[in-house]
Design a protein around this motif. Structure first.
Motif, PDB file in Angstrom:
ATOM      1  N   THR A 127      26.413  51.929  54.474  1.00  0.00           N
ATOM      2  CA  THR A 127      24.981  51.679  54.413  1.00  0.00           C
ATOM      3  C   THR A 127      24.726  50.280  54.971  1.00  0.00           C
ATOM      4  OG1 THR A 127      25.234  50.840  52.164  1.00  0.00           O
ATOM      5  CG2 THR A 127      24.598  53.128  52.405  1.00  0.00           C
ATOM      6  N   TYR A 128      23.534  50.074  55.508  1.00  0.00           N
ATOM      7  CA  TYR A 128      23.206  48.759  56.053  1.00  0.00           C
ATOM      8  C   TYR A 128      21.840  48.342  55.543  1.00  0.00           C
ATOM      9  CZ  TYR A 128      22.725  44.791  59.150  1.00  0.00           C
ATOM     10  OH  TYR A 128      22.579  43.507  59.626  1.00  0.00           O
ATOM     11  N   ILE A 129      21.834  47.274  54.776  1.00  0.00           N
ATOM     12  CA  ILE A 129      20.581  46.690  54.313  1.00  0.00           C
ATOM     13  C   ILE A 129      20.560  45.246  54.778  1.00  0.00           C
ATOM     14  CG2 ILE A 129      19.104  46.200  52.342  1.00  0.00           C
ATOM     15  CD1 ILE A 129      20.692  48.250  50.765  1.00  0.00           C
ATOM     16  N   GLN A 130      19.642  44.931  55.654  1.00  0.00           N
ATOM     17  CA  GLN A 130      19.538  43.563  56.148  1.00  0.00           C
ATOM     18  C   GLN A 130      19.328  42.629  54.958  1.00  0.00           C
ATOM     19  OE1 GLN A 130      16.998  43.385  59.518  1.00  0.00           O
ATOM     20  NE2 GLN A 130      16.990  41.155  59.637  1.00  0.00           N
ATOM     21  N   PRO A 131      20.105  41.529  54.871  1.00  0.00           N
ATOM     22  CA  PRO A 131      20.055  40.667  53.681  1.00  0.00           C
ATOM     23  C   PRO A 131      18.654  40.248  53.248  1.00  0.00           C
ATOM     24  CG  PRO A 131      21.874  40.016  55.077  1.00  0.00           C
ATOM     25  CD  PRO A 131      21.130  41.087  55.831  1.00  0.00           C
ATOM     26  N   SER A 132      17.795  39.924  54.202  1.00  0.00           N
ATOM     27  CA  SER A 132      16.439  39.496  53.833  1.00  0.00           C
ATOM     28  C   SER A 132      15.651  40.645  53.213  1.00  0.00           C
ATOM     29  CB  SER A 132      15.699  38.949  55.051  1.00  0.00           C
ATOM     30  OG  SER A 132      15.685  39.897  56.102  1.00  0.00           O
ATOM     31  N   ILE A 133      15.925  41.870  53.651  1.00  0.00           N
ATOM     32  CA  ILE A 133      15.267  43.028  53.053  1.00  0.00           C
ATOM     33  C   ILE A 133      15.849  43.297  51.672  1.00  0.00           C
ATOM     34  CG2 ILE A 133      14.818  45.503  53.273  1.00  0.00           C
ATOM     35  CD1 ILE A 133      14.866  45.216  56.252  1.00  0.00           C
ATOM     36  N   ALA A 134      17.171  43.146  51.542  1.00  0.00           N
ATOM     37  CA  ALA A 134      17.814  43.371  50.243  1.00  0.00           C
ATOM     38  C   ALA A 134      17.189  42.482  49.176  1.00  0.00           C
ATOM     39  CB  ALA A 134      19.309  43.110  50.345  1.00  0.00           C
ATOM     40  N   SER A 135      16.909  41.241  49.528  1.00  0.00           N
ATOM     41  CA  SER A 135      16.324  40.325  48.546  1.00  0.00           C
ATOM     42  C   SER A 135      14.925  40.783  48.156  1.00  0.00           C
ATOM     43  CB  SER A 135      16.275  38.895  49.105  1.00  0.00           C
ATOM     44  OG  SER A 135      15.417  38.824  50.234  1.00  0.00           O
ATOM     45  N   VAL A 136      14.162  41.329  49.105  1.00  0.00           N
ATOM     46  CA  VAL A 136      12.835  41.856  48.806  1.00  0.00           C
ATOM     47  C   VAL A 136      12.945  43.070  47.901  1.00  0.00           C
ATOM     48  CG1 VAL A 136      10.843  43.049  49.805  1.00  0.00           C
ATOM     49  CG2 VAL A 136      11.708  40.983  50.885  1.00  0.00           C
ATOM     50  N   LEU A 137      13.912  43.949  48.188  1.00  0.00           N
ATOM     51  CA  LEU A 137      14.114  45.133  47.361  1.00  0.00           C
ATOM     52  C   LEU A 137      14.440  44.747  45.937  1.00  0.00           C
ATOM     53  CD1 LEU A 137      16.165  47.415  49.757  1.00  0.00           C
ATOM     54  CD2 LEU A 137      13.978  47.998  48.730  1.00  0.00           C
ATOM     55  N   VAL A 138      15.359  43.811  45.784  1.00  0.00           N
ATOM     56  CA  VAL A 138      15.761  43.373  44.452  1.00  0.00           C
ATOM     57  C   VAL A 138      14.584  42.747  43.720  1.00  0.00           C
ATOM     58  CG1 VAL A 138      17.220  41.786  43.169  1.00  0.00           C
ATOM     59  CG2 VAL A 138      18.171  43.049  45.093  1.00  0.00           C
ATOM     60  N   GLU A 139      13.828  41.930  44.431  1.00  0.00           N
ATOM     61  CA  GLU A 139      12.667  41.274  43.818  1.00  0.00           C
ATOM     62  C   GLU A 139      11.659  42.314  43.330  1.00  0.00           C
ATOM     63  OE1 GLU A 139       8.875  38.560  45.261  1.00  0.00           O
ATOM     64  OE2 GLU A 139      10.670  38.673  46.505  1.00  0.00           O
ATOM     65  N   ILE A 169      31.243  49.554  47.152  1.00  0.00           N
ATOM     66  CA  ILE A 169      30.127  50.357  47.665  1.00  0.00           C
ATOM     67  C   ILE A 169      28.998  49.430  48.106  1.00  0.00           C
ATOM     68  CG2 ILE A 169      28.296  51.975  47.018  1.00  0.00           C
ATOM     69  CD1 ILE A 169      30.304  53.357  45.174  1.00  0.00           C
ATOM     70  N   ALA A 170      28.731  48.411  47.282  1.00  0.00           N
ATOM     71  CA  ALA A 170      27.657  47.458  47.589  1.00  0.00           C
ATOM     72  C   ALA A 170      27.947  46.674  48.868  1.00  0.00           C
ATOM     73  CB  ALA A 170      27.450  46.506  46.414  1.00  0.00           C
ATOM     74  N   GLU A 171      29.228  46.529  49.199  1.00  0.00           N
ATOM     75  CA  GLU A 171      29.597  45.852  50.443  1.00  0.00           C
ATOM     76  C   GLU A 171      29.462  46.769  51.653  1.00  0.00           C
ATOM     77  OE1 GLU A 171      33.419  43.959  50.367  1.00  0.00           O
ATOM     78  OE2 GLU A 171      33.046  42.997  48.443  1.00  0.00           O
ATOM     79  N   GLY A 172      29.193  48.053  51.413  1.00  0.00           N
ATOM     80  CA  GLY A 172      29.013  48.994  52.503  1.00  0.00           C
ATOM     81  C   GLY A 172      30.255  49.761  52.902  1.00  0.00           C
ATOM     82  N   LEU A 173      31.324  49.666  52.097  1.00  0.00           N
ATOM     83  CA  LEU A 173      32.560  50.364  52.431  1.00  0.00           C
ATOM     84  C   LEU A 173      32.442  51.853  52.134  1.00  0.00           C
ATOM     85  CD1 LEU A 173      33.508  47.370  52.314  1.00  0.00           C
ATOM     86  CD2 LEU A 173      35.703  48.211  51.467  1.00  0.00           C
ATOM     87  N   ASN A 174      33.028  52.682  52.992  1.00  0.00           N
ATOM     88  CA  ASN A 174      33.069  54.112  52.718  1.00  0.00           C
ATOM     89  C   ASN A 174      34.294  54.441  51.867  1.00  0.00           C
ATOM     90  OD1 ASN A 174      35.311  54.229  54.468  1.00  0.00           O
ATOM     91  ND2 ASN A 174      34.038  54.788  56.224  1.00  0.00           N
ATOM     92  N   ASN A 175      34.464  55.714  51.496  1.00  0.00           N
ATOM     93  CA  ASN A 175      35.555  56.094  50.587  1.00  0.00           C
ATOM     94  C   ASN A 175      36.931  55.761  51.142  1.00  0.00           C
ATOM     95  OD1 ASN A 175      33.641  56.994  48.840  1.00  0.00           O
ATOM     96  ND2 ASN A 175      34.089  59.164  49.049  1.00  0.00           N
ATOM     97  N   LYS A 176      37.123  55.988  52.439  1.00  0.00           N
ATOM     98  CA  LYS A 176      38.434  55.706  53.041  1.00  0.00           C
ATOM     99  C   LYS A 176      38.749  54.216  52.999  1.00  0.00           C
ATOM    100  CE  LYS A 176      41.253  56.512  57.141  1.00  0.00           C
ATOM    101  NZ  LYS A 176      41.847  55.159  57.083  1.00  0.00           N
ATOM    102  N   ASP A 177      37.747  53.398  53.326  1.00  0.00           N
ATOM    103  CA  ASP A 177      37.944  51.940  53.287  1.00  0.00           C
ATOM    104  C   ASP A 177      38.283  51.473  51.871  1.00  0.00           C
ATOM    105  OD1 ASP A 177      37.358  51.738  55.982  1.00  0.00           O
ATOM    106  OD2 ASP A 177      35.237  51.334  55.659  1.00  0.00           O
TER     107      ASP A 177
END
Length: 220
Positions: A127-139, A169-177
């Motif tokens: 998954t990819y969440i741009q850091p600035s968007i992630a902060s808005v989502l969390v807020e 998962i939060a770092e964006g790794l898939n199951n294999k990683d």
């Protein structure tokens, strides 16, 4: 052995924006824009016809907005990974698209490297969440969700290994990683992920990642 191109569909009602993004993406050896759409209905039709690996989906479009398009594509079982293209003013929609199951979020004024990284990440199952968007989502989630004790209860239900998997998962790794990183089988990771989803009451990896961001879950 040659690397398979990532096929991309661009869905945006502004022709100049589509053409600009297309030119940027096609400078990359592994990315190919296969189709463009100028409105929501056309985006659905083209997605079904071309079955692209990744769809870049603008939230604000005529005939059907990006959120409704996302919901419809999920209902139809389209397998394409979907990245929402958004502007700052769209943040009230982000929670909804996260719940529906978008694979990524990128601001429309981002640089080319950010967009290209997002496309490659979601194509690889991250998954990819741009850091600035992630902060808005969390807020925004924090403002609307006062049930701190409920989240704490969910976290306490996790085993040490499940907690560790959630951070990855939060770092964006898939199951294999994750399996490679923790030296366990992919099947074991899949079981852990399933248990995590049940315990923290989410439906997919991006919701799990937001839960981790919101609760400041970090590596142990």
């Amino acid at each position: 052995m040659s690397k398979k191109n990532i096929s991309v569909m661009l869905a945006d009602d502004h022709v100049l924006i589509r053409e600009g993004i297309k030119q940027l993406l096609e400078l990359e050896d592994d990315i190919r824009v296969v189709v463009q759409a100028g409105n929501g209905q056309e985006a659905i039709d083209m997605a079904l016809k071309y079955d692209p690996d990744v769809i870049l989906l603008d939230i604000n479009m005529p005939k059907m907005n990006g959120i409704d398009v996302l919901r419809r594509l999920k209902d139809l079982g389209v397998g394409s990974k979907i990245i929402m293209l958004t502007i700052h003013e769209d943040r009230e929609y982000l929670i909804e698209t996260m719940k529906i199951g978008a694979n990524g979020y990128v601001l429309k004024d981002s640089d080319a490297d950010t967009l290209i990284s997002a496309i490659r990440d979601v194509n690889n199952g991250r998954t990819y969440i741009q850091p600035s968007i992630a902060s808005v989502l969390v807020e925004d989630i924090s403002k609307s969700d006062k049930e701190y004790n409920e989240d704490l209860r969910k976290i306490e239900m996790l085993t040490k290994r499940e907690y560790e998997v959630l951070t990855l998962i939060a770092e964006g790794l898939n199951n294999k990683d994750i399996a490679d990183k923790l030296f366990i089988s992919e099947k074991t990771v899949k079981n852990h992920v399933s248990n995590i989803f049940k315990k923290i009451e989410v439906n997919d990896r991006i919701q799990a990642a937001i839960f981790a961001f919101k609760n400041n879950i970090k590596k142990i």
